[in-house]
Design a protein around this motif. Structure first.
Motif, PDB file in Angstrom:
ATOM      1  N   HIS B 218     -32.938  25.245  24.035  1.00 35.91           N
ATOM      2  CA  HIS B 218     -32.661  23.833  24.225  1.00 35.91           C
ATOM      3  C   HIS B 218     -33.393  23.368  25.470  1.00 35.91           C
ATOM      4  O   HIS B 218     -33.421  24.098  26.441  1.00 35.91           O
ATOM      5  N   PRO B 219     -34.001  22.193  25.478  1.00 34.34           N
ATOM      6  CA  PRO B 219     -34.112  21.201  24.413  1.00 34.34           C
ATOM      7  C   PRO B 219     -35.058  21.622  23.298  1.00 34.34           C
ATOM      8  O   PRO B 219     -35.832  22.566  23.442  1.00 34.34           O
ATOM      9  N   LEU B 220     -34.978  20.888  22.201  1.00 31.85           N
ATOM     10  CA  LEU B 220     -35.784  21.196  21.026  1.00 31.85           C
ATOM     11  C   LEU B 220     -37.054  20.343  21.038  1.00 31.85           C
ATOM     12  O   LEU B 220     -37.165  19.394  21.819  1.00 31.85           O
ATOM     13  N   GLN B 221     -37.988  20.699  20.174  1.00 33.39           N
ATOM     14  CA  GLN B 221     -39.229  19.929  20.051  1.00 33.39           C
ATOM     15  C   GLN B 221     -39.549  19.706  18.575  1.00 33.39           C
ATOM     16  O   GLN B 221     -39.258  20.580  17.746  1.00 33.39           O
ATOM     17  N   PRO B 222     -40.166  18.574  18.245  1.00 35.87           N
ATOM     18  CA  PRO B 222     -40.555  18.356  16.849  1.00 35.87           C
ATOM     19  C   PRO B 222     -41.479  19.475  16.369  1.00 35.87           C
ATOM     20  O   PRO B 222     -42.369  19.920  17.098  1.00 35.87           O
ATOM     21  N   GLY B 223     -41.243  19.922  15.162  1.00 31.08           N
ATOM     22  CA  GLY B 223     -42.052  20.999  14.590  1.00 31.08           C
ATOM     23  C   GLY B 223     -41.510  22.378  14.915  1.00 31.08           C
ATOM     24  O   GLY B 223     -41.984  23.375  14.357  1.00 31.08           O
ATOM     25  N   GLY B 224     -40.532  22.450  15.788  1.00 37.60           N
ATOM     26  CA  GLY B 224     -39.989  23.754  16.188  1.00 37.60           C
ATOM     27  C   GLY B 224     -38.899  24.234  15.244  1.00 37.60           C
ATOM     28  O   GLY B 224     -38.211  23.443  14.603  1.00 37.60           O
ATOM     29  N   THR B 225     -38.766  25.551  15.155  1.00 38.94           N
ATOM     30  CA  THR B 225     -37.686  26.148  14.369  1.00 38.94           C
ATOM     31  C   THR B 225     -36.809  26.953  15.316  1.00 38.94           C
ATOM     32  O   THR B 225     -37.313  27.754  16.110  1.00 38.94           O
ATOM     33  N   TYR B 226     -35.518  26.729  15.228  1.00 34.62           N
ATOM     34  CA  TYR B 226     -34.578  27.329  16.177  1.00 34.62           C
ATOM     35  C   TYR B 226     -33.470  28.030  15.410  1.00 34.62           C
ATOM     36  O   TYR B 226     -33.157  27.668  14.279  1.00 34.62           O
ATOM     37  N   ARG B 227     -32.899  29.001  16.063  1.00 37.27           N
ATOM     38  CA  ARG B 227     -31.798  29.754  15.470  1.00 37.27           C
ATOM     39  C   ARG B 227     -30.491  29.085  15.907  1.00 37.27           C
ATOM     40  O   ARG B 227     -30.319  28.783  17.100  1.00 37.27           O
ATOM     41  N   ALA B 228     -29.615  28.846  14.978  1.00 34.49           N
ATOM     42  CA  ALA B 228     -28.334  28.224  15.309  1.00 34.49           C
ATOM     43  C   ALA B 228     -27.204  29.025  14.679  1.00 34.49           C
ATOM     44  O   ALA B 228     -27.409  29.752  13.701  1.00 34.49           O
ATOM     45  N   TYR B 229     -26.024  28.882  15.265  1.00 32.88           N
ATOM     46  CA  TYR B 229     -24.849  29.622  14.800  1.00 32.88           C
ATOM     47  C   TYR B 229     -23.662  28.668  14.792  1.00 32.88           C
ATOM     48  O   TYR B 229     -23.456  27.904  15.749  1.00 32.88           O
TER      49      TYR B 229
END
Lengths: 144, 344
Positions: B218-229
């Motif tokens: 965090h923070p996120l960016q456009p085009g990014g893929t992040y792991r969430a739970y």
């Protein structure tokens, strides 16, 4: 007034330096309030240098849409009476600034974010002439 | 079934659920204490000021002792009840964080200098996660309805008890108030109804457990893929559980003398949609998934009257509890060549 951006497509990436040249043409007479922001009746007057009290050039963003307008000035330059008196009106003037990375230009449903270079002329009669030249601030391409 | 062993080493995990019976019992006890305090205070005052030969509280205790006792019951019962309501749906860490940051109006924070008009979201990253790096704070406090029901139940029944004392005093001093006596019965019915409504709200709010959302960056960016739970605690059967990534425009505008807010969803990406789930206190529902921000998406934006907000929304249709919807804001920054700085 005319204004030329260094990028012909008027698109700039966040963090890029923007250069633009602006010039004020001084005809014998002009409808002063044709481009004015206020809604007073048109006034015709001579636009000789003494008639111009000062000039403001700004790079800014503003919002359009359903919500009340917000704006923020990123770059601001004011030419007061002293500078106006010595200004060569036949030459172009340069405006150069490094653009911020946000907010980017946005075209939404409720909200639009516009970037522009705004030139505001203050006349000795109390009238103002505003010319607004929009441009697009875009994101830096990924991996760019 | 495992019996508790008080001599054994305390065991457990961070996902331990709240004891529903304890919460309901505690609230019922303090509500009863508050109402008893109202009754004793009203009776004592009536005994003192209505008739001299009227002594329903023949306890041998003096007037001031009874008044102090009743006020103590009112204060203790009322305070504990209010604190109990506040504790439902908010962890102690979150309450502590709210107290420390009470001066900050918004959980998402103010814009920073590096990214003008983009919220910094520093408050979103001050809680470490259990699985992933950050645990995101939610924005919806589920106890609003419960607080309203508690206030209504207590106020109505307090008034009823005072009127009961007036009626008893009338009978005692041979000046019965028949109209008021007759009115007490329908008012008692309403009192029972509001108490039952309060108890139902309490069970519902306590039964729908906390929702946990964690993210690896965090923070996120456009085009990014992040792991969430995401984890959902509580004791309930869910008809449906949905996780959405939402981008919303928000505009504030004046209409006459009113200030109105309009919202419009510009992106709604359903991450997960599951049906017929059972959640137990010892076995929360949990899921890990990828969160992808579209590359052409607008970043988070905030100005005095306009905003673009990103959030993860976890919503569920539960039974026997009501549906719930928890919102977890995230900040999406524009892509830039600037080096990314970890807020931690």
């Amino acid at each position: 007034m005319n204004l030329a951006f260094c990028n012909e497509d008027h698109r700039y990436e966040g963090g890029q330096t923007m250069e633009c040249r602006w010039r004020i043409h001084l005809p014998a007479a002009r409808v002063a309030s044709a481009l004015s922001v206020d809604s007073e009746p048109p006034v015709t007057e001579d636009l000789k240098p003494p008639a111009i009290q000062c000039v403001e050039a700004s790079v800014m963003w503003y919002t359009e849409g359903k919500g009340d307008e917000d704006f923020n000035v990123h770059y601001f330059q004011r030419f007061g009476p002293a500078e106006i008196a010595t200004m060569d009106w036949s030459c172009e003037h340069m405006l150069k600034t490094t653009l911020p990375v946000s907010p980017l230009s946005y075209e939404g449903n409720l909200l639009r974010i516009r970037w522009c270079v705004r030139l505001r002329l203050f006349l000795s009669s109390g009238n103002e002439i505003v010319a607004q030249h929009p441009f697009w601030l875009t994101a830096t391409p990924l991996g760019g | 079934m495992r019996f508790p062993k008080p001599w054994s080493k305390k065991r457990g995990s961070r996902l331990a659920g709240r004891a529903l019976a304890g919460t309901v019992g505690e609230a019922a006890f303090f509500a009863a204490l508050f109402l008893t305090g109202v009754f004793i205070l009203a009776l004592t005052l009536a005994q003192r000021f209505v008739a001299s030969d009227w002594s329903p509280l023949a306890t041998g205790l003096g007037f001031w002792i009874l008044v102090v006792l009743a006020i103590a019951m009112l204060v203790v019962g009322g305070t504990a009840l209010v604190l109990g309501v506040l504790q439902i749906g908010a962890s102690s860490e979150r309450r502590n964080a709210f107290v420390r940051k009470a001066e900050e109006l918004e959980i998402i924070g103010k814009p920073g200098a590096e990214f003008p008009a983009v919220p910094r979201g520093v408050n979103l990253t001050d809680s470490p996660g259990m699985r992933l790096t950050y645990r995101l704070p939610g924005t919806v406090w589920p106890g609003k309805r419960l607080a309203a029901a508690a206030a209504l139940a207590l106020m109505w029944n307090a008034v009823w008890l005072v009127l009961l004392v007036v009626v008893i005093a009338g009978f005692w001093s041979d000046r019965p108030r028949w109209v008021l006596t007759a009115l007490l019965f329908p008012m008692a019915g309403v009192g029972v109804w509001v108490l039952r409504h309060y108890a139902r709200c309490l069970r519902e709010t306590a039964g729908v457990g906390a929702t946990i959302v964690e993210i690896d960056q965090h923070p996120l960016q456009p085009g990014g893929t992040y792991r969430a739970y995401v984890a959902q605690l509580g004791r309930m059967n869910l008809r449906r559980l949905r996780i959405e990534l939402v981008c919303e425009e928000e505009s504030t505008f004046r209409q006459g003398t009113d200030i109105r807010i309009d919202r419009n969803r510009v992106l709604s990406q359903i991450i997960l949609d599951q049906y017929d789930l059972t959640i137990d206190p010892g076995r929360p529902w949990e899921q890990e998934f990828d969160l992808t921000i579209p590359s052409e998406a607008m970043h988070s934006f905030r100005s005095p009257h306009n905003a673009v907000q990103w959030k993860v929304i976890v919503s569920g249709e539960a039974r026997p509890w009501p549906s719930f919807c928890q919102s977890f804001p995230v900040v999406v920054q524009p892509t830039t060549r600037l080096p990314r700085r970890s807020p931690r």
